[in-house]
Design a protein around this motif. Structure first.
Motif, mmCIF file in Angstrom:
data_model
loop_
_atom_site.group_PDB
_atom_site.id
_atom_site.type_symbol
_atom_site.label_atom_id
_atom_site.label_comp_id
_atom_site.label_asym_id
_atom_site.label_seq_id
_atom_site.Cartn_x
_atom_site.Cartn_y
_atom_site.Cartn_z
ATOM 1 N N ARG A 538 1.090 -1.430 0.178
ATOM 2 C CA ARG A 538 -0.091 0.057 -0.010
ATOM 3 C C ARG A 538 0.833 1.313 -0.107
ATOM 4 N NH1 ARG A 538 -5.139 -1.366 0.768
ATOM 5 N NH2 ARG A 538 -5.775 0.682 0.388
ATOM 6 N N TYR A 539 1.463 1.494 -0.867
ATOM 7 C CA TYR A 539 2.236 2.134 -1.283
ATOM 8 C C TYR A 539 1.731 3.775 -0.773
ATOM 9 C CZ TYR A 539 5.818 -0.690 -3.428
ATOM 10 O OH TYR A 539 6.863 -1.474 -3.190
ATOM 11 N N GLU A 540 0.680 4.323 -1.200
ATOM 12 C CA GLU A 540 -0.419 4.994 -1.120
ATOM 13 C C GLU A 540 -0.135 5.635 0.711
ATOM 14 O OE1 GLU A 540 -1.946 2.555 -1.483
ATOM 15 O OE2 GLU A 540 -3.489 1.790 -0.350
ATOM 16 N N LYS A 541 -0.347 4.535 1.549
ATOM 17 C CA LYS A 541 0.003 5.035 3.202
ATOM 18 C C LYS A 541 1.101 5.794 3.059
ATOM 19 C CE LYS A 541 -3.145 2.029 4.545
ATOM 20 N NZ LYS A 541 -4.397 2.433 4.296
ATOM 21 N N LEU A 542 2.052 6.056 2.557
ATOM 22 C CA LEU A 542 3.665 6.409 2.921
ATOM 23 C C LEU A 542 3.447 7.750 2.493
ATOM 24 C CD1 LEU A 542 6.539 6.141 3.302
ATOM 25 C CD2 LEU A 542 6.989 5.405 0.497
ATOM 26 N N MET A 543 2.404 8.284 1.196
ATOM 27 C CA MET A 543 2.311 9.473 0.627
ATOM 28 C C MET A 543 1.039 10.114 2.258
ATOM 29 S SD MET A 543 3.115 11.735 -1.002
ATOM 30 C CE MET A 543 2.637 12.739 -2.990
ATOM 31 N N GLU A 544 0.094 9.752 2.998
ATOM 32 C CA GLU A 544 -0.487 10.217 3.808
ATOM 33 C C GLU A 544 0.344 10.024 5.106
ATOM 34 O OE1 GLU A 544 -3.566 6.551 4.367
ATOM 35 O OE2 GLU A 544 -4.577 7.384 2.352
ATOM 36 N N ALA A 545 1.092 8.969 5.709
ATOM 37 C CA ALA A 545 2.297 9.155 6.622
ATOM 38 C C ALA A 545 3.175 11.176 6.821
ATOM 39 C CB ALA A 545 3.354 8.272 6.245
ATOM 40 N N PHE A 546 2.833 11.787 5.480
ATOM 41 C CA PHE A 546 3.295 12.672 5.805
ATOM 42 C C PHE A 546 2.572 14.125 5.040
ATOM 43 C CE2 PHE A 546 7.509 9.918 3.608
ATOM 44 C CZ PHE A 546 7.480 9.701 4.885
ATOM 45 N N GLY A 547 0.968 13.702 4.798
ATOM 46 C CA GLY A 547 0.338 14.640 5.194
ATOM 47 C C GLY A 547 -0.245 15.161 3.850
ATOM 48 N N GLY A 548 0.087 13.434 2.815
ATOM 49 C CA GLY A 548 -0.123 14.424 1.172
ATOM 50 C C GLY A 548 -1.368 13.257 0.485
ATOM 51 N N VAL A 549 -2.043 13.252 0.118
ATOM 52 C CA VAL A 549 -2.896 12.654 -0.414
ATOM 53 C C VAL A 549 -2.333 10.889 -1.015
ATOM 54 C CG1 VAL A 549 -4.949 12.291 -1.528
ATOM 55 C CG2 VAL A 549 -4.267 14.446 -1.035
ATOM 56 N N GLY A 550 -3.082 10.344 -0.571
ATOM 57 C CA GLY A 550 -3.778 9.185 -0.492
ATOM 58 C C GLY A 550 -3.894 8.122 -1.691
ATOM 59 N N VAL A 551 -4.076 7.509 -2.272
ATOM 60 C CA VAL A 551 -4.912 7.247 -3.021
ATOM 61 C C VAL A 551 -4.556 5.625 -3.659
ATOM 62 C CG1 VAL A 551 -7.124 7.033 -4.891
ATOM 63 C CG2 VAL A 551 -5.982 8.988 -4.265
ATOM 64 N N HIS A 552 -5.729 4.243 -3.865
ATOM 65 C CA HIS A 552 -5.162 3.073 -4.065
ATOM 66 C C HIS A 552 -6.651 3.370 -4.986
ATOM 67 C CE1 HIS A 552 -5.699 -1.551 -4.148
ATOM 68 N NE2 HIS A 552 -4.894 -1.031 -3.561
ATOM 69 N N VAL A 553 -5.638 2.816 -5.902
ATOM 70 C CA VAL A 553 -6.898 2.532 -7.388
ATOM 71 C C VAL A 553 -6.782 1.019 -8.274
ATOM 72 C CG1 VAL A 553 -6.991 5.263 -7.781
ATOM 73 C CG2 VAL A 553 -5.999 3.409 -9.440
ATOM 74 N N THR A 554 -8.002 0.784 -8.709
ATOM 75 C CA THR A 554 -8.090 -0.477 -9.183
ATOM 76 C C THR A 554 -8.766 -0.454 -10.693
ATOM 77 O OG1 THR A 554 -9.752 -1.091 -8.725
ATOM 78 C CG2 THR A 554 -7.826 -2.009 -7.689
ATOM 79 N N THR A 555 -9.838 0.770 -11.548
ATOM 80 C CA THR A 555 -9.859 1.069 -12.988
ATOM 81 C C THR A 555 -9.180 1.956 -12.833
ATOM 82 O OG1 THR A 555 -11.341 1.842 -12.323
ATOM 83 C CG2 THR A 555 -11.903 -0.565 -11.557
ATOM 84 N N LEU A 574 -0.462 10.611 -3.873
ATOM 85 C CA LEU A 574 0.605 9.398 -4.467
ATOM 86 C C LEU A 574 -0.743 8.468 -4.857
ATOM 87 C CD1 LEU A 574 3.574 7.015 -2.975
ATOM 88 C CD2 LEU A 574 1.435 5.897 -4.088
ATOM 89 N N ILE A 575 -0.318 7.956 -5.738
ATOM 90 C CA ILE A 575 -1.855 7.265 -6.616
ATOM 91 C C ILE A 575 -1.216 5.975 -7.075
ATOM 92 C CG2 ILE A 575 -3.190 6.695 -8.403
ATOM 93 C CD1 ILE A 575 -2.918 9.475 -8.874
ATOM 94 N N ASN A 576 -1.541 4.722 -6.215
ATOM 95 C CA ASN A 576 -1.206 3.217 -5.941
ATOM 96 C C ASN A 576 -2.062 2.674 -6.695
ATOM 97 O OD1 ASN A 576 -0.122 0.789 -5.422
ATOM 98 N ND2 ASN A 576 -0.551 0.543 -3.583
ATOM 99 N N ALA A 577 -1.420 2.261 -8.787
ATOM 100 C CA ALA A 577 -2.584 2.047 -9.334
ATOM 101 C C ALA A 577 -1.633 0.146 -9.631
ATOM 102 C CB ALA A 577 -2.140 2.720 -11.108
ATOM 103 N N VAL A 578 -2.889 0.057 -9.600
ATOM 104 C CA VAL A 578 -2.719 -2.034 -9.344
ATOM 105 C C VAL A 578 -2.878 -2.256 -10.426
ATOM 106 C CG1 VAL A 578 -3.732 -3.955 -8.875
ATOM 107 C CG2 VAL A 578 -4.079 -1.879 -7.263
ATOM 108 N N ILE A 579 -1.612 -2.818 -11.080
ATOM 109 C CA ILE A 579 -1.109 -3.642 -12.359
ATOM 110 C C ILE A 579 -1.388 -4.856 -11.882
ATOM 111 C CG2 ILE A 579 -0.163 -3.219 -14.331
ATOM 112 C CD1 ILE A 579 -1.081 -0.366 -13.737
ATOM 113 N N ASP A 580 -1.428 -5.761 -13.545
ATOM 114 C CA ASP A 580 -1.925 -7.536 -13.729
ATOM 115 C C ASP A 580 -0.008 -7.468 -13.268
ATOM 116 O OD1 ASP A 580 -1.795 -9.686 -14.500
ATOM 117 O OD2 ASP A 580 -2.426 -8.906 -16.791
ATOM 118 N N GLU A 581 -0.136 -8.213 -12.646
ATOM 119 C CA GLU A 581 1.615 -8.614 -12.128
ATOM 120 C C GLU A 581 2.214 -9.843 -13.077
ATOM 121 O OE1 GLU A 581 1.745 -10.403 -8.203
ATOM 122 O OE2 GLU A 581 1.061 -12.789 -9.587
#
Ligand code: ADP
Ligand code: TZD
Ligand code: MG
Length: 600
Positions: A538-555, A574-581
């Motif tokens: 959940r990389y987006e949480k890294l941005m949230e930790a410092f007061g930025g905006v974190g978003v997890h997206v799958t579409t 920081l937008i964590n875009a889930v891509i086909d592994e």
């Protein structure tokens, strides 16, 4: 400051020390004390005098106070979490502004952390100055074990275009001037400037100090090409049946945008932009042959390179890419090469018409020889290129409209493509393997110097440093498309992005690993494969930790919404875009560079 007078070696310094009463001793005799300056202030004054307004760095002994004083003096000081990222920031600031980017570090380990970026600047022809504090020369040279002991100057030399050390306050002006000239003139590059701890507190008479500073005149002198070389280049281009122009990042750096566009349009020659030259003319330009690259390279008969080297990125100008029968054979093209470095020609294949000079002057000279009677390339050639382009663009369009779940690189990047089109002034930072290659081919650029990426080395780790610098020196929105591995090299700088409140939107193409996320340990052991990461991190949480905006997206729809909001708000996002592994290939487009084992 007891050292100043005794350690001063130059005549002017000796005179200064004798002429100017010391501040401390002055009052005893009733003489008014002369104002003094010192090494700290002279370094700052020398940089300011030369138009340097931003410094990227990381404080510590002996430069902590310098970072404070730089800020007090009105300079922008951007303080990083790791020197390598500050260094990459400086290198790309140099590319974007034609002013040397400054990276400031502490001695030994800080210096070494900055050194990769210095070498990167030299390799990519970006003007940059790495300024590092260093420890006591007397102790370093006797290997007596000083705090952070290292002979930094010697280590920097082979990796820098030039390297200098300043020992005396009165030489700071010369040292800074030489560093600026070396970084900017001719082929730009990385320069090292070594400033020992003892230099900073050295006091000298303020007026003498001021007089010792140098405002560099004409730091990157124009280099006018020889008329016969211009004629040779034009004659060769005119003789072509299948001409091609290749624009490289040297052409983007040169800021000769209007003339380059005029040259392309007046000649009517199809052109290929190298990665960081994308947008020099809009990628949607009708003469752009990017979508027909594998057709035009082997087919062309005369190729004009403008600020692009025939290195690995262009398959060394030979082999199958160029229509050669085997990997080492030449394809039979004739080459014009426009470059500021007289040594670049013939580095890989014969250059029939080298044109040495700065790109602005060279392109102007070429334009002067192109009038309305200039013969446009044969229509068989331009229409063959257009046909191939049309076919490939249609194929790509089909892929882009697909909407698989999980997202593919293509379906995610189709969104980025739209967002960049709607925001052509935004700067796109890009690194990764598949995340890089797909972005380069899918996302069109519309303006010069808007795409900055892994460059000549294909280096991972430039990401967040580039984001910080691009936002800081241009004020524009930055969009970073990052492989999840690539991001990891500089991810801690999300804190820096938040701290300086920079308009940076990071999109992580998260496929759970290096190239792919679906590899298993072949032994069946409990350790994971060397190529994969924690699943669904959940990389987006890294941005949230410092007061930025974190978003997890799958579409794609979620990605679009998140990017639009990031750009509207200009908040660090920081937008964590889930891509086909399983969507990527080994090393992206350069799989073939992996050595294959002989023993099965
Ligand atoms: P790319 O990776 O885009 O192909 P390269 O980094 O290989 O580009 O090549 C850039 C070239 O541009 C270098 O050979 C460099 O000497 C040249 N160059 C850089 N700045 C200028 C300039 N102002 N004028 C002329 N040539 C330049
Ligand atoms: N270290 C450095 C400094 N530069 C490198 N180029 C590499 C290692 C090797 N490398 C690549 O060439 S790409 C890459 C590495 C580690 C990362 C690829 O994974 P990614 O991208 O997640 O960034 P994709 O989309 O999964 O391919
Ligand atoms: Mg990846």
């Amino acid at each position: 400051m007891p050292d100043t007078a005794t350690k001063s070696a130059t005549p002017s310094a000796t005179a200064t020390a004798q002429d100017a009463p010391k501040v401390a001793g002055g009052t005893e005799s009733g003489v008014q004390p002369q104002p003094e300056t010192d090494g700290f202030h002279l370094v700052i004054d020398a940089l300011k005098l030369n138009g340097i307004d931003t410094v990227f760095g990381l404080p510590g002994i002996p430069i902590t106070d310098l970072t404070r004083k730089l800020q007090v003096a009105g300079m922008r000081v951007i303080s990083f979490r790791h020197e390598q990222n500050a260094g990459y920031a400086a290198s790309i600031a140099g590319f974007l502004t034609q002013k040397p980017g400054i990276c400031l570090t502490v001695s030994a380990p800080g210096f070494l952390n900055g050194l990769t970026a210095l070498a990167h600047a030299t390799t990519n022809c970006f003007p940059m100055i790495l300024i590092s504090g260093s420890s006591e020369r007397e102790i370093v040279d006797l290997l007596q074990g000083d705090y952070e002991e290292m002979d930094q100057l010697a280590i920097a030399k082979p990796l820098a275009k030039a390297a200098f050390r300043v020992l005396h306050a009165e030489d700071i002006g010369v040292g800074v001037a030489r560093a600026i000239r070396a970084a900017l003139s001719g082929r730009p590059g990385g320069v090292y400037l070594d400033l020992p701890a003892k230099l900073f507190p050295q006091a000298i008479d303020a007026a003498a100090g001021k007089g010792s500073l140098i405002k560099v005149v004409d730091a990157a002198p124009r280099q006018i090409p020889a008329p016969d070389a211009v004629k040779r280049a034009l004659d060769l281009l005119k003789s072509a049946k299948k001409p091609l122009i290749i624009l490289g990042k040297g052409a983007a750096y040169a800021q000769a945008d209007a003339d380059i566009r005029a040259l392309v349009e007046k000649t009517g020659v199809p052109y290929l932009p190298m990665s960081m030259a994308k947008g020099l003319l809009p990628d949607t330009h009708e003469q752009c042959a990017s979508a027909a690259r594998s057709f035009v390279l082997p087919e062309a008969d005369v190729v004009m390179l403008i600020g692009a080297r025939l290195n690995w990125l262009l398959s060394h100008g030979k082999g199958k890419t160029w229509g050669g029968a085997s990997a080492k054979t030449w394809g039979g093209q004739k080459f014009v090469q426009v470059d500021i470095s007289p040594q670049e020609a013939d580095s890989n294949v014969r250059i029939d018409a080298p044109l040495v000079g700065d790109i602005g002057s060279c392109v102007k000279a070429l334009l002067a020889g192109i009038d309305t009677r200039w013969p446009k390339p044969p229509p068989e050639w331009t229409s063959a290129v257009a046909d191939r382009k049309k076919k490939n663009v249609a194929k790509m369009a089909e892929t882009l409209t697909k909407d698989p779940s999980p997202m593919s690189f293509q379906s995610a990047l189709n969104v980025v493509r739209d967002i960049v089109k709607a925001n052509p002034d935004a700067i796109l930072v890009n690194e990764g393997a598949n995340a890089l290659d797909f972005t380069r081919s899918i996302v069109d650029m519309y303006k010069p110097r808007k795409r900055i990426d892994v460059g000549t080395w294909g280096i991972m780790g430039i990401g967040m440093g580039y984001c910080v610098a691009a936002a800081a020196v241009t004020g524009q929105q930055v969009i970073a498309v990052e492989g999840d591995s690539a991001f990891g090299f500089s991810g801690m700088e999300t804190e820096t992005i938040c701290r300086y409140k920079l308009p940076v939107c990071i999109v992580i193409m998260n496929n759970n690993g290096v190239y792919r996320g679906d590899e298993a340990n072949p032994t069946g052991g409990s350790d994971p494969s060397p190529l994969v990461f924690v699943k669904d991190a959940r990389y987006e949480k890294l941005m949230e930790a410092f007061g930025g905006v974190g978003v997890h997206v799958t579409t794609p729809a979620e990605l679009r919404k998140a990017m639009e909001e990031a750009i509207r708000s200009r908040k660090p996002t920081l937008i964590n875009a889930v891509i086909d592994e399983g969507g990527g290939t080994e090393s992206g487009r350069i799989t073939s560079l992996n050595p294959a084992a002989k023993k099965k």
